[in-house]
Design an enzyme around this catalytic site. Structure first.
Site, PDB file in Angstrom:
ATOM      1  N   ARG A  37      67.201  50.897  62.446  1.00 17.17           N
ATOM      2  CA  ARG A  37      68.471  51.529  62.838  1.00 17.17           C
ATOM      3  C   ARG A  37      69.549  51.279  61.768  1.00 17.17           C
ATOM      4  O   ARG A  37      70.270  52.184  61.377  1.00 17.17           O
ATOM      5  CB  ARG A  37      68.910  50.953  64.201  1.00 17.17           C
ATOM      6  CG  ARG A  37      70.247  51.443  64.706  1.00 17.17           C
ATOM      7  CD  ARG A  37      70.186  52.839  65.251  1.00 17.17           C
ATOM      8  NE  ARG A  37      71.425  53.237  65.907  1.00 17.17           N
ATOM      9  CZ  ARG A  37      71.894  54.474  65.890  1.00 17.17           C
ATOM     10  NH1 ARG A  37      71.223  55.436  65.294  1.00 17.17           N
ATOM     11  NH2 ARG A  37      73.024  54.761  66.503  1.00 17.17           N
ATOM     12  N   CYS A 257      70.551  55.227  82.853  1.00 13.92           N
ATOM     13  CA  CYS A 257      71.741  54.840  83.634  1.00 13.92           C
ATOM     14  C   CYS A 257      71.531  55.149  85.115  1.00 13.92           C
ATOM     15  O   CYS A 257      71.275  54.248  85.901  1.00 13.92           O
ATOM     16  CB  CYS A 257      72.970  55.561  83.109  1.00 13.92           C
ATOM     17  SG  CYS A 257      73.474  54.986  81.495  1.00 13.92           S
ATOM     18  N   ARG A 326      64.442  58.624  76.979  1.00 15.37           N
ATOM     19  CA  ARG A 326      64.174  57.431  77.788  1.00 15.37           C
ATOM     20  C   ARG A 326      64.088  57.732  79.277  1.00 15.37           C
ATOM     21  O   ARG A 326      64.987  58.349  79.848  1.00 15.37           O
ATOM     22  CB  ARG A 326      65.275  56.389  77.542  1.00 15.37           C
ATOM     23  CG  ARG A 326      65.117  55.706  76.195  1.00 15.37           C
ATOM     24  CD  ARG A 326      66.225  54.721  75.969  1.00 15.37           C
ATOM     25  NE  ARG A 326      67.500  55.383  75.749  1.00 15.37           N
ATOM     26  CZ  ARG A 326      68.634  54.736  75.580  1.00 15.37           C
ATOM     27  NH1 ARG A 326      68.663  53.428  75.622  1.00 15.37           N
ATOM     28  NH2 ARG A 326      69.745  55.403  75.377  1.00 15.37           N
TER      29      ARG A 326
HETATM   30  N1  LIG Z   1      73.753  55.824  76.713  1.00 17.69           N
HETATM   31  C1  LIG Z   1      74.526  56.048  77.759  1.00 17.69           C
HETATM   32  O1  LIG Z   1      74.694  57.177  78.222  1.00 17.69           O
HETATM   33  C2  LIG Z   1      75.266  54.923  78.443  1.00 17.69           C
HETATM   34  C3  LIG Z   1      76.441  55.212  79.132  1.00 17.69           C
HETATM   35  C4  LIG Z   1      77.107  54.181  79.753  1.00 17.69           C
HETATM   36  C5  LIG Z   1      76.591  52.890  79.694  1.00 17.69           C
HETATM   37  N2  LIG Z   1      75.438  52.635  79.027  1.00 17.69           N
HETATM   38  C6  LIG Z   1      74.968  51.264  78.959  1.00 17.69           C
HETATM   39  O2  LIG Z   1      75.271  50.759  77.662  1.00 17.69           O
HETATM   40  C7  LIG Z   1      74.258  49.845  77.232  1.00 17.69           C
HETATM   41  C8  LIG Z   1      73.676  50.302  75.902  1.00 17.69           C
HETATM   42  O3  LIG Z   1      73.039  51.544  76.103  1.00 17.69           O
HETATM   43  P1  LIG Z   1      72.644  52.498  74.896  1.00 17.69           P
HETATM   44  O4  LIG Z   1      72.288  53.801  75.504  1.00 17.69           O
HETATM   45  O5  LIG Z   1      73.680  52.464  73.830  1.00 17.69           O
HETATM   46  O6  LIG Z   1      71.324  51.765  74.370  1.00 17.69           O
HETATM   47  P2  LIG Z   1      70.578  52.044  72.969  1.00 17.69           P
HETATM   48  O7  LIG Z   1      69.187  51.641  73.178  1.00 17.69           O
HETATM   49  O8  LIG Z   1      70.890  53.414  72.486  1.00 17.69           O
HETATM   50  O9  LIG Z   1      71.274  51.037  71.957  1.00 17.69           O
HETATM   51  C9  LIG Z   1      71.186  49.685  72.041  1.00 17.69           C
HETATM   52  C10 LIG Z   1      71.011  49.101  70.663  1.00 17.69           C
HETATM   53  O10 LIG Z   1      71.006  47.682  70.801  1.00 17.69           O
HETATM   54  C11 LIG Z   1      70.076  47.155  69.871  1.00 17.69           C
HETATM   55  N3  LIG Z   1      69.721  45.813  70.300  1.00 17.69           N
HETATM   56  C12 LIG Z   1      68.814  45.400  71.210  1.00 17.69           C
HETATM   57  N4  LIG Z   1      68.856  44.069  71.343  1.00 17.69           N
HETATM   58  C13 LIG Z   1      69.809  43.621  70.498  1.00 17.69           C
HETATM   59  C14 LIG Z   1      70.331  42.359  70.201  1.00 17.69           C
HETATM   60  N5  LIG Z   1      69.887  41.261  70.793  1.00 17.69           N
HETATM   61  N6  LIG Z   1      71.306  42.260  69.286  1.00 17.69           N
HETATM   62  C15 LIG Z   1      71.783  43.366  68.670  1.00 17.69           C
HETATM   63  N7  LIG Z   1      71.322  44.589  68.904  1.00 17.69           N
HETATM   64  C16 LIG Z   1      70.358  44.729  69.825  1.00 17.69           C
HETATM   65  C17 LIG Z   1      68.940  48.150  69.869  1.00 17.69           C
HETATM   66  O11 LIG Z   1      68.187  48.039  68.686  1.00 17.69           O
HETATM   67  C18 LIG Z   1      69.697  49.470  69.981  1.00 17.69           C
HETATM   68  O12 LIG Z   1      69.971  50.051  68.726  1.00 17.69           O
HETATM   69  C19 LIG Z   1      73.256  49.762  78.379  1.00 17.69           C
HETATM   70  O13 LIG Z   1      73.595  48.722  79.219  1.00 17.69           O
HETATM   71  C20 LIG Z   1      73.457  51.088  79.096  1.00 17.69           C
HETATM   72  O14 LIG Z   1      73.076  51.030  80.446  1.00 17.69           O
HETATM   73  C21 LIG Z   1      74.775  53.630  78.380  1.00 17.69           C
END
Ligand SMILES: NC(=O)c1ccc[n+]([C@@H]2O[C@H](COP(=O)([O-])OP(=O)(O)OC[C@H]3O[C@@H](n4cnc5c(N)ncnc54)[C@H](O)[C@@H]3O)[C@@H](O)[C@H]2O)c1
Length: 419
Positions: A37, A257, A326
């Site tokens: 990434r 979500c 996902r």
């Molecule tokens: N995508 C959405 O629509 C959305 C909307 C609201 C809330 N959320 C919430 O936000 C959070 C993140 O979701 P997302 O969709 O961005 O996920 P994502 O998978 O797109 O991104 C998460 C990133 O975190 C990285 N990661 C994993 N473990 C890590 C660590 N220990 N240290 C640093 N980086 C790490 C992964 O490599 C990835 O790039 C989740 O809790 C999700 O439920 C998501």
């Protein structure tokens, strides 16, 4: 806090837009454990498709790293790592815990740690805080501060982004809350502060639980009305003329979500010795819809005496105009059909072939097979499919082929089955 050294932990769908917005006002480090990434982002490639190369190049105050020692000077951390569920549908907090351990090594006096990942009420203070205090040897509110601000953006081609969304914030400390309000106000529509972290966590979890339940209700109504030979869309249209009727559409509920967050709430509830009835019933209905669709496809094929089973799925992402695969429920449909001897072809112009190939055997990159498929299933409401119309789909399916319109995007008389 003298100057702000911001770090965003987890640069995915949520973290990247947040880091980009914050970097308009401050230097920001985007940290991600995925080397791939970070490598991509350094080359101005965003696999989530939220940013194109031109936009990424403009973010000159945002740097990317997968080396945690680069977080040494950070004094405010925003944690945006995944919070999925495991096979038993229980919270998988491993990413959150791992990220917390990384942050803990870098917190010092007056640091603010803000969690944005979706969690159950109490998680930040019960799971993350003890790790932060233990590994840093520092005390909450005496040395450092904790906050929770749920992310409410809607990735993809949606009009709801950070800048037009109200941010809910809860913190362990009034001063930290004020500081965060100041920061968030610059990048969001407004802020809504709450008295505690737990309230902010609960607010987010019920937003998605409410939506999940509402969709489950219309999904169940759709199943019942089909037996009554009623078109749910017509019924919904009529009912929606009443001032207090909340209109939702039937459909497959996937993603990370809506289909996941209710399980976080029910997990915590069960820990507190209350087994939720309504929330889990809704989850059961929504989790079963992919198979329900597949069974109807098989039934239709049989009833129409179609011999082969070449099925074209249009759209694999869990929602419209988005490349996110996902937990997409259409895969339940695909697996069920394949187990019953169908050849399932998937066309999704929004998803790169190398990503789609991880979950799909037969990928279609162009709709140019004349009268080839027996059934076409429109599974997502991509703008491209709406524009395309049934005329071009019909060119790809056999003369007696069927169209399943799961999102009711085409007029009823042009398709054979809808939810
Ligand atoms: N995508 C959405 O629509 C959305 C909307 C609201 C809330 N959320 C919430 O936000 C959070 C993140 O979701 P997302 O969709 O961005 O996920 P994502 O998978 O797109 O991104 C998460 C990133 O975190 C990285 N990661 C994993 N473990 C890590 C660590 N220990 N240290 C640093 N980086 C790490 C992964 O490599 C990835 O790039 C989740 O809790 C999700 O439920 C998501």
């Amino acid at each position: 806090m003298a100057s702000l050294n911001i770090a965003v932990i987890g640069i995915g769908y949520v973290g990247l837009p947040l880091a980009a917005s914050l970097s308009k006002y401050n230097k920001v480090i985007g940290f991600d454990t995925s080397k791939k990434r970070i490598k991509d982002l350094k080359k101005y490639i965003d696999s989530t498709k939220e940013f194109n190369t031109k936009k990424l190049k403009k973010l000159n105050k945002l740097s990317f790293t997968s080396n945690s020692s680069d977080l040494e000077n950070s004094n405010i951390f925003f944690v945006t790592v995944p919070t999925p569920i495991n096979v038993k549908k229980k919270p998988d907090l491993s990413y959150l815990i791992q990220a917390t351990k990384i942050v803990a090594k870098h917190i010092k006096k007056k640091t603010i740690v803000v969690y944005e990942s979706t969690v159950y009420p109490g998680c930040t203070e019960e799971v993350c805080l003890p790790i932060l205090e233990k590994l840093s040897n520092l005390k909450l509110n005496k040395d450092f501060y904790l906050a929770y601000s749920p992310e409410r953006i809607n990735p993809g081609k949606s009009k709801y982004k950070l800048n037009n969304t109200i941010k809910v914030i809860g913190s362990s400390n009034k001063k930290a809350l004020n500081k965060l309000s100041e920061i968030y106000k610059k990048i969001c529509l407004n802020v809504h502060t709450v008295s505690g972290i737990k309230t902010a966590e609960a607010a987010k979890i019920i937003e998605n639980t409410q939506r999940d339940l509402n969709i489950a209700l219309v999904n169940e109504l759709s199943i019942i009305f089909k037996k009554m030979d009623l078109d749910i869309n017509k019924v919904l249209e009529a009912a929606s003329t009443k001032w207090n009727f909340a209109k939702f559409e039937p459909g497959l509920v996937g993603g990370h979500c809506i289909g996941v967050d209710p399980y976080y709430l029910t997990y915590k509830s069960e820990k507190l010795k209350y087994k939720p009835k309504v929330i889990l019933a809704g989850r059961k209905i929504n989790d079963s819809m992919g198979i329900y669709v597949a069974k109807n496809i098989i039934k239709f094929i049989k009833n129409n005496k179609i011999k082969s089973k070449k099925i074209l799925i249009l759209g694999a992402s869990f929602k419209e105009n988005c490349s996110d695969l996902r937990n997409s429920k259409i895969f339940d449909t695909i697996r069920y059909l394949e187990k019953r001897g169908a050849q399932v072809y998937v066309y999704d112009p929004l998803i790169a072939k190398n990503i789609l190939s991880r979950s799909v055997k037969k990928i279609v990159t162009k709709l140019n097979k004349k009268y080839f498929y027996d059934v076409a299933v429109i599974a997502t409401k991509h703008d491209q499919f709406i524009k395309m119309g049934t005329k071009s789909i019909k060119k790809n399916i056999k003369k007696d082929g069927l169209i399943f319109d799961l999102k009711s995007i085409y007029p009823t008389n042009q398709t054979d089955w809808r939810l």
